[in-house]
Design a protein around this motif. Structure first.
Motif, PDB file in Angstrom:
ATOM      1  N   VAL A  40      42.069  41.572 -16.644  1.00 42.92           N
ATOM      2  CA  VAL A  40      41.427  40.659 -17.586  1.00 42.92           C
ATOM      3  C   VAL A  40      41.922  40.970 -18.997  1.00 42.92           C
ATOM      4  N   ASP A  41      42.290  39.939 -19.751  1.00 41.57           N
ATOM      5  CA  ASP A  41      42.697  40.124 -21.142  1.00 41.57           C
ATOM      6  C   ASP A  41      42.000  39.082 -22.008  1.00 41.57           C
ATOM      7  N   ASN A  42      42.204  39.192 -23.332  1.00 42.44           N
ATOM      8  CA  ASN A  42      41.572  38.251 -24.243  1.00 42.44           C
ATOM      9  C   ASN A  42      42.030  36.821 -23.952  1.00 42.44           C
ATOM     10  N   GLY A  43      41.080  35.919 -23.901  1.00 37.92           N
ATOM     11  CA  GLY A  43      41.372  34.528 -23.606  1.00 37.92           C
ATOM     12  C   GLY A  43      41.168  34.156 -22.149  1.00 37.92           C
ATOM     13  N   THR A  44      41.065  35.140 -21.256  1.00 36.90           N
ATOM     14  CA  THR A  44      40.835  34.823 -19.844  1.00 36.90           C
ATOM     15  C   THR A  44      39.546  34.020 -19.706  1.00 36.90           C
ATOM     16  N   THR A  45      39.640  32.912 -19.020  1.00 39.78           N
ATOM     17  CA  THR A  45      38.514  31.994 -18.882  1.00 39.78           C
ATOM     18  C   THR A  45      38.076  31.922 -17.421  1.00 39.78           C
ATOM     19  N   PHE A  46      36.777  32.053 -17.221  1.00 39.70           N
ATOM     20  CA  PHE A  46      36.189  31.962 -15.882  1.00 39.70           C
ATOM     21  C   PHE A  46      35.137  30.857 -15.869  1.00 39.70           C
ATOM     22  N   SER A  47      34.877  30.335 -14.694  1.00 37.94           N
ATOM     23  CA  SER A  47      33.665  29.548 -14.512  1.00 37.94           C
ATOM     24  C   SER A  47      32.590  30.482 -13.981  1.00 37.94           C
ATOM     25  N   LEU A  48      31.371  30.244 -14.370  1.00 31.22           N
ATOM     26  CA  LEU A  48      30.244  31.060 -13.940  1.00 31.22           C
ATOM     27  C   LEU A  48      29.416  30.281 -12.926  1.00 31.22           C
ATOM     28  N   TRP A  49      29.080  30.956 -11.846  1.00 29.60           N
ATOM     29  CA  TRP A  49      28.321  30.337 -10.752  1.00 29.60           C
ATOM     30  C   TRP A  49      27.111  31.202 -10.431  1.00 29.60           C
ATOM     31  N   GLN A  50      25.984  30.560 -10.304  1.00 26.51           N
ATOM     32  CA  GLN A  50      24.777  31.276  -9.906  1.00 26.51           C
ATOM     33  C   GLN A  50      24.762  31.421  -8.389  1.00 26.51           C
ATOM     34  N   PRO A  51      24.671  32.658  -7.870  1.00 24.65           N
ATOM     35  CA  PRO A  51      24.675  32.839  -6.417  1.00 24.65           C
ATOM     36  C   PRO A  51      23.543  32.067  -5.751  1.00 24.65           C
ATOM     37  N   GLY A  52      23.854  31.480  -4.627  1.00 25.98           N
ATOM     38  CA  GLY A  52      22.847  30.720  -3.894  1.00 25.98           C
ATOM     39  C   GLY A  52      21.724  31.608  -3.387  1.00 25.98           C
ATOM     40  N   GLU A  53      20.515  31.124  -3.472  1.00 25.26           N
ATOM     41  CA  GLU A  53      19.348  31.877  -3.021  1.00 25.26           C
ATOM     42  C   GLU A  53      19.187  31.773  -1.510  1.00 25.26           C
ATOM     43  N   GLN A  54      18.499  32.743  -0.946  1.00 22.86           N
ATOM     44  CA  GLN A  54      18.116  32.698   0.461  1.00 22.86           C
ATOM     45  C   GLN A  54      16.734  32.068   0.562  1.00 22.86           C
TER      46      GLN A  54
ATOM     47  N   ASP B 233      26.488  28.404  -3.855  1.00 21.06           N
ATOM     48  CA  ASP B 233      26.495  28.815  -5.259  1.00 21.06           C
ATOM     49  C   ASP B 233      26.467  27.573  -6.149  1.00 21.06           C
ATOM     50  N   GLU B 234      25.851  27.705  -7.336  1.00 19.42           N
ATOM     51  CA  GLU B 234      25.728  26.583  -8.259  1.00 19.42           C
ATOM     52  C   GLU B 234      26.514  26.864  -9.542  1.00 19.42           C
ATOM     53  N   TYR B 235      27.359  25.900  -9.931  1.00 16.35           N
ATOM     54  CA  TYR B 235      28.121  26.039 -11.180  1.00 16.35           C
ATOM     55  C   TYR B 235      27.173  25.963 -12.370  1.00 16.35           C
ATOM     56  N   VAL B 236      27.375  26.865 -13.359  1.00 15.36           N
ATOM     57  CA  VAL B 236      26.505  26.845 -14.528  1.00 15.36           C
ATOM     58  C   VAL B 236      27.280  26.679 -15.843  1.00 15.36           C
ATOM     59  N   GLY B 237      28.561  27.107 -15.925  1.00 15.03           N
ATOM     60  CA  GLY B 237      29.290  26.952 -17.175  1.00 15.03           C
ATOM     61  C   GLY B 237      30.580  27.744 -17.184  1.00 15.03           C
ATOM     62  N   HIS B 238      31.208  27.809 -18.369  1.00 14.70           N
ATOM     63  CA  HIS B 238      32.440  28.559 -18.546  1.00 14.70           C
ATOM     64  C   HIS B 238      32.216  29.708 -19.520  1.00 14.70           C
TER      65      HIS B 238
ATOM     66  N   VAL C 207      32.166  35.013 -24.326  1.00  9.22           N
ATOM     67  CA  VAL C 207      31.267  34.063 -24.967  1.00  9.22           C
ATOM     68  C   VAL C 207      31.150  32.844 -24.066  1.00  9.22           C
ATOM     69  N   VAL C 208      29.919  32.415 -23.829  1.00 10.39           N
ATOM     70  CA  VAL C 208      29.680  31.233 -23.006  1.00 10.39           C
ATOM     71  C   VAL C 208      30.125  30.014 -23.802  1.00 10.39           C
ATOM     72  N   MET C 209      31.093  29.263 -23.267  1.00  9.88           N
ATOM     73  CA  MET C 209      31.674  28.146 -24.007  1.00  9.88           C
ATOM     74  C   MET C 209      30.933  26.839 -23.794  1.00  9.88           C
ATOM     75  N   ASP C 210      30.456  26.621 -22.601  1.00 12.95           N
ATOM     76  CA  ASP C 210      29.735  25.392 -22.287  1.00 12.95           C
ATOM     77  C   ASP C 210      28.903  25.656 -21.037  1.00 12.95           C
ATOM     78  N   GLY C 211      28.069  24.733 -20.673  1.00 15.04           N
ATOM     79  CA  GLY C 211      27.272  24.965 -19.474  1.00 15.04           C
ATOM     80  C   GLY C 211      26.376  23.800 -19.115  1.00 15.04           C
ATOM     81  N   LEU C 212      26.102  23.706 -17.838  1.00 16.25           N
ATOM     82  CA  LEU C 212      25.148  22.725 -17.329  1.00 16.25           C
ATOM     83  C   LEU C 212      23.763  23.323 -17.173  1.00 16.25           C
TER      84      LEU C 212
END
Length: 382
Positions: free
Chosen positions: A309-323, A345-350, A364-369
């Motif tokens: 991982v380096d500066n600028g690496t962008t990920f999407s964040l996903w909330q793990p699905g519940e049981q 899993d549910e997408y929440v943002g970048h 830093v969280v860039m955007d999100g649903l």
């Protein structure tokens, strides 16, 4: 106003232009946009592109644009079509106002770029420490002398005074006992007694009384905050230092580390990771006592430079699905007889990484649903 037009994609092949811009353009993109104060490149790109982290690939395709970061308030972005393919054109204003538009809100992140460090816990434990103050003062204040043990330094050298603020651990797992034993050994060391802040604030942190530590896992690293600077007056053990500045009272047990004079780079190029690190998760929030965060908030991920991982690496964040129990397939009243199913899993943002350490990163969280919660998974931004 006279404007000088620069065709950002004029030199691209039609097929490349159609692929790079056409497939990434938002359906509701504007025909033009005037850059304003407070804008970021990510926010501007999001007005045109469905994947704003890909803006460097598109804008840098034209060799005329030497630095795509140099966009200023008053500049105009226009969407045009060249040879039937979509293209973004930049029309710079004659008189630039203020500084260039950053990729992300750097001003909000300076504390994490300058005042925070993430190190191995043993490095903190073995660092020189404040043991006393001039004329028996209970705490240190600017302009007064402090006395430091185990410091190998020459007169005139400056040192940063730091205080532990967080212990970063993996999200859960079977290694909790190992983590707790390590934390307890540090907190109860011979320099963590009496008036030491380790015995007051940081030990509370270890005890998981804060939401940031509502889980226990393997210890990854420790965050320390720079709270002051001091200059060596006389060597020896203890050494005598003049406290030059501080943002709070210096206490016995505070550690000393070398001053970090390396300037930080305010420019970041968003990009997907080359390979997805295993089990990257949100393990802490920069703001304490929160149970969820959103856009422009800072989070800590359990992956770092050793994971690629380096500066600028962008990920999407996903909330793990519940049981959850499947009451349709198994309608027994007893919860022990329920058939449990793991939801998707549910997408929440970048999130975009802006500072990395060996095993953890600030992002830093860039955007999100949806709000980002502890334990959110880091996946490919696609």
């Amino acid at each position: 106003m006279i404007r000088k037009s620069i065709g950002l994609l004029a030199g691209m092949l039609v097929t490349v232009a159609v692929y790079a811009a056409g497939t990434q353009l938002r359906a509701d993109h504007p025909d033009s946009y005037t850059v304003h104060r407070g804008d970021t490149l990510w926010g501007i790109s999001a007005r045109f592109l469905s994947k704003p982290w890909l803006w460097p690939e598109i804008w840098q395709a034209n060799p005329q644009v030497r630095n795509p970061h140099l966009i200023y308030p008053g500049d105009v972005l226009d969407l045009s079509f060249i040879n039937g393919g979509p293209s973004l054109r930049l029309e710079p204003a004659i008189h630039h106002e203020g500084e260039a538009i950053p990729a992300i809100p750097v001003d909000q992140l300076k504390a994490y770029l300058k005042d925070s460090r993430v190190v191995d816990p043993d490095e903190v434990k073995n660092a020189p420490y404040v043991m006393g103050f001039e004329e028996g003062d209970l705490t240190g204040t600017s302009g007064r002398n402090i006395y430091v043990r185990n410091l190998d330094a020459q007169p005139g050298q400056r040192w940063a005074i730091v205080r532990p603020t967080h212990v970063f651990r993996t999200y859960g797992g079977d290694e909790a006992q190992e983590s707790d034993e390590m934390a307890a050994n540090i907190a109860e060391s011979d320099v963590a007694t009496g008036k030491s802040p380790w015995n007051e604030e940081w030990k509370t942190d270890i005890g998981n009384s804060r939401p940031n530590h509502a889980f226990r896992g393997k210890t990854l690293a420790m965050e320390v905050t720079v709270i002051g600077t001091a200059e060596v007056l006389r060597g020896g053990d203890p050494s005598t230092l003049l406290l030059l500045s501080s943002i709070m009272e210096i206490r016995a047990g505070d550690r000393l580390m070398p001053v970090n004079d390396s300037p930080y780079d305010p420019y970041y190029y968003p990009h997907p990771p080359k390979t997805l690190p295993a089990n990257g998760r949100v393990i802490a929030y920069a703001q304490e006592r929160l149970n969820q965060v959103g856009p422009n908030d800072v989070v800590v991920l359990s992956i770092g430079s050793k994971d690629g991982v380096d500066n600028g690496t962008t990920f999407s964040l996903w909330q793990p699905g519940e049981q959850v129990p499947d009451d349709v397939a198994h309608s027994s009243w007893s919860r022990y007889n329920h058939k449990f199913v793991t939801l998707p899993d549910e997408y929440v943002g970048h999130v975009m990484i802006f500072r990395t350490f060996d095993r953890v990163s600030y992002g830093v969280v860039m955007d999100g649903l949806k709000p980002v919660k502890m334990g959110a998974l880091a996946k490919m931004p696609e």
